[in-house]
Design a protein around this motif. Structure first.
Motif, PDB file in Angstrom:
ATOM      1  N   ALA A  83      38.372  30.808  33.628  1.00 10.66           N
ATOM      2  CA  ALA A  83      38.545  31.220  35.071  1.00 10.66           C
ATOM      3  C   ALA A  83      37.038  32.075  35.296  1.00 10.66           C
ATOM      4  N   VAL A  84      36.539  32.661  34.359  1.00  6.09           N
ATOM      5  CA  VAL A  84      35.218  33.322  34.614  1.00  6.09           C
ATOM      6  C   VAL A  84      34.198  32.492  34.815  1.00  6.09           C
ATOM      7  N   HIS A  85      34.243  31.546  33.932  1.00  3.04           N
ATOM      8  CA  HIS A  85      33.234  30.204  33.933  1.00  3.04           C
ATOM      9  C   HIS A  85      33.250  29.531  35.103  1.00  3.04           C
ATOM     10  N   LYS A  86      34.441  29.431  35.587  1.00  2.00           N
ATOM     11  CA  LYS A  86      34.674  28.485  36.763  1.00  2.00           C
ATOM     12  C   LYS A  86      34.139  29.078  38.119  1.00  2.00           C
ATOM     13  N   VAL A  87      34.294  30.593  38.078  1.00  2.00           N
ATOM     14  CA  VAL A  87      34.004  31.339  39.138  1.00  2.00           C
ATOM     15  C   VAL A  87      32.730  31.933  39.249  1.00  2.00           C
ATOM     16  N   PHE A  88      32.052  32.146  38.116  1.00  2.00           N
ATOM     17  CA  PHE A  88      30.767  32.727  38.094  1.00  2.00           C
ATOM     18  C   PHE A  88      29.836  31.892  37.290  1.00  2.00           C
ATOM     19  N   GLY A  89      30.090  30.850  36.741  1.00  2.00           N
ATOM     20  CA  GLY A  89      29.169  30.149  35.611  1.00  2.00           C
ATOM     21  C   GLY A  89      27.941  29.666  36.274  1.00  2.00           C
ATOM     22  N   ALA A  90      28.082  29.385  37.834  1.00  2.00           N
ATOM     23  CA  ALA A  90      26.744  29.060  38.481  1.00  2.00           C
ATOM     24  C   ALA A  90      25.702  30.166  39.045  1.00  2.00           C
ATOM     25  N   ALA A  91      26.273  31.287  39.091  1.00  2.00           N
ATOM     26  CA  ALA A  91      25.830  32.608  39.479  1.00  2.00           C
ATOM     27  C   ALA A  91      24.407  33.063  38.572  1.00  2.00           C
ATOM     28  N   SER A 108      38.009  37.094  38.711  1.00  2.00           N
ATOM     29  CA  SER A 108      38.392  35.574  38.458  1.00  2.00           C
ATOM     30  C   SER A 108      39.853  35.394  38.265  1.00  2.00           C
ATOM     31  N   GLU A 109      40.563  36.376  38.476  1.00  2.00           N
ATOM     32  CA  GLU A 109      41.956  36.103  38.638  1.00  2.00           C
ATOM     33  C   GLU A 109      42.470  35.250  39.838  1.00  2.00           C
ATOM     34  N   PRO A 110      43.555  34.392  39.490  1.00  2.00           N
ATOM     35  CA  PRO A 110      44.143  33.728  40.791  1.00  2.00           C
ATOM     36  C   PRO A 110      44.392  34.640  41.780  1.00  2.00           C
ATOM     37  N   GLY A 111      44.165  34.185  42.969  1.00  2.00           N
ATOM     38  CA  GLY A 111      44.730  35.102  44.173  1.00  2.00           C
ATOM     39  C   GLY A 111      43.638  35.947  44.438  1.00  2.00           C
ATOM     40  N   VAL A 112      42.807  35.980  43.902  1.00  2.00           N
ATOM     41  CA  VAL A 112      41.596  37.045  44.485  1.00  2.00           C
ATOM     42  C   VAL A 112      40.789  36.247  45.552  1.00  2.00           C
ATOM     43  N   PRO A 113      40.968  36.764  46.959  1.00  2.00           N
ATOM     44  CA  PRO A 113      39.862  35.943  47.899  1.00  2.00           C
ATOM     45  C   PRO A 113      38.480  35.825  47.716  1.00  2.00           C
ATOM     46  N   GLN A 114      38.203  34.633  47.826  1.00  2.00           N
ATOM     47  CA  GLN A 114      36.791  34.221  47.617  1.00  2.00           C
ATOM     48  C   GLN A 114      35.838  35.296  48.427  1.00  2.00           C
ATOM     49  N   SER A 115      36.307  35.698  49.852  1.00  2.00           N
ATOM     50  CA  SER A 115      35.534  36.791  50.255  1.00  2.00           C
ATOM     51  C   SER A 115      35.076  37.839  49.129  1.00  2.00           C
ATOM     52  N   LEU A 116      36.387  38.527  48.465  1.00  2.00           N
ATOM     53  CA  LEU A 116      36.028  39.595  47.712  1.00  2.00           C
ATOM     54  C   LEU A 116      34.888  39.160  46.774  1.00  2.00           C
ATOM     55  N   GLY A 138      42.845  45.128  41.563  1.00  2.00           N
ATOM     56  CA  GLY A 138      43.643  45.934  40.254  1.00  2.00           C
ATOM     57  C   GLY A 138      45.071  44.978  40.544  1.00  2.00           C
ATOM     58  N   SER A 139      46.216  45.781  41.028  1.00  2.00           N
ATOM     59  CA  SER A 139      47.312  44.782  40.977  1.00  2.00           C
ATOM     60  C   SER A 139      47.108  44.345  42.552  1.00  2.00           C
ATOM     61  N   ARG A 140      46.448  44.763  43.270  1.00  2.00           N
ATOM     62  CA  ARG A 140      46.078  44.143  44.481  1.00  2.00           C
ATOM     63  C   ARG A 140      44.450  44.468  45.095  1.00  2.00           C
ATOM     64  N   CYS A 141      43.769  43.522  45.956  1.00  2.00           N
ATOM     65  CA  CYS A 141      42.684  43.509  46.114  1.00  2.00           C
ATOM     66  C   CYS A 141      42.585  44.471  47.470  1.00  2.00           C
ATOM     67  N   THR A 142      41.322  45.479  47.223  1.00  2.00           N
ATOM     68  CA  THR A 142      41.317  46.361  48.226  1.00  2.00           C
ATOM     69  C   THR A 142      39.839  46.644  48.741  1.00  2.00           C
ATOM     70  N   ALA A 143      38.981  45.766  48.044  1.00  2.00           N
ATOM     71  CA  ALA A 143      37.528  45.970  48.483  1.00  2.00           C
ATOM     72  C   ALA A 143      37.607  45.181  49.793  1.00  2.00           C
ATOM     73  N   PRO A 144      36.350  45.657  50.631  1.00  2.00           N
ATOM     74  CA  PRO A 144      36.366  44.926  51.956  1.00  2.00           C
ATOM     75  C   PRO A 144      35.884  43.562  51.797  1.00  2.00           C
ATOM     76  N   ALA A 145      36.246  42.721  52.676  1.00  2.00           N
ATOM     77  CA  ALA A 145      36.159  41.154  52.789  1.00  2.00           C
ATOM     78  C   ALA A 145      34.494  41.205  53.344  1.00  2.00           C
ATOM     79  N   LEU A 146      33.856  40.350  53.310  1.00  2.00           N
ATOM     80  CA  LEU A 146      32.305  39.977  53.878  1.00  2.00           C
ATOM     81  C   LEU A 146      32.962  39.703  55.266  1.00  2.00           C
TER      82      LEU A 146
END
Length: 149
Positions: A83-91, A108-116, A138-146
């Motif tokens: 999952a980490v490779h899939k999400v950040f491998g090209a970064a 990289s966990e499933p369900g984390v918004p791409q905007s996060l 954490g158990s839920r995403c709280t960072a602001p979206a772009l």
């Protein structure tokens, strides 16, 4: 350095009261940890790439037996590395050096918004340290979206 509760602005650690040799050792230890943590980001990405290539070569029926018998990697660990490779491998690796391995796993966990994820990469690109605590995963995403540009 630690962070304030209100934001992630680093606050210098107070070494007062520590013996001079201890202060010197702790400064060196902190520097070594920062370097090792930067290297460990690459150590999280590289196995994911190898696992992705192996899975492609093995196909569905042989993947898990090979993973267990030959690679000796638990399925959950392999899933997280993939999952980490899939999400950040090209970064850009120069950007990811500001992201801790635990933040990479969390983002990289499933369900984390791409905007996060994009927000975390943007923060890292600006030189901010992105940790599991600061990324909002954490158990839920709280960072602001772009905001849309």
């Amino acid at each position: 350095m630690t962070s304030t509760e209100a934001d992630d602005t680093p606050v210098p650690f107070d070494y007062a009261g520590l013996a001079k040799p201890d202060r010197a050792w702790l400064h060196r230890a902190a520097a070594e940890l920062r370097v090792r943590l930067r290297h460990s980001v690459q150590e999280v990405l590289a196995p994911g790439q190898v696992l992705a290539r192996a899975r492609k070569r093995l196909g569905r029926g042989r993947w898990e037996p090979w993973l267990s018998a030959e690679a000796q990697v638990p399925r959950r660990t392999a899933s997280r590395l993939l999952a980490v490779h899939k999400v950040f491998g090209a970064a850009d690796p120069n950007v990811l050096k500001h992201v801790t391995p635990t933040a990479l796993y969390a983002l990289s966990e499933p369900g984390v918004p791409q905007s996060l994820r994009e927000y975390a990469v943007e923060q890292a690109r600006d030189g901010a340290a992105v940790t599991r605590a600061s990324c909002g995963c954490g158990s839920r995403c709280t960072a602001p979206a772009l905001s849309p540009r």
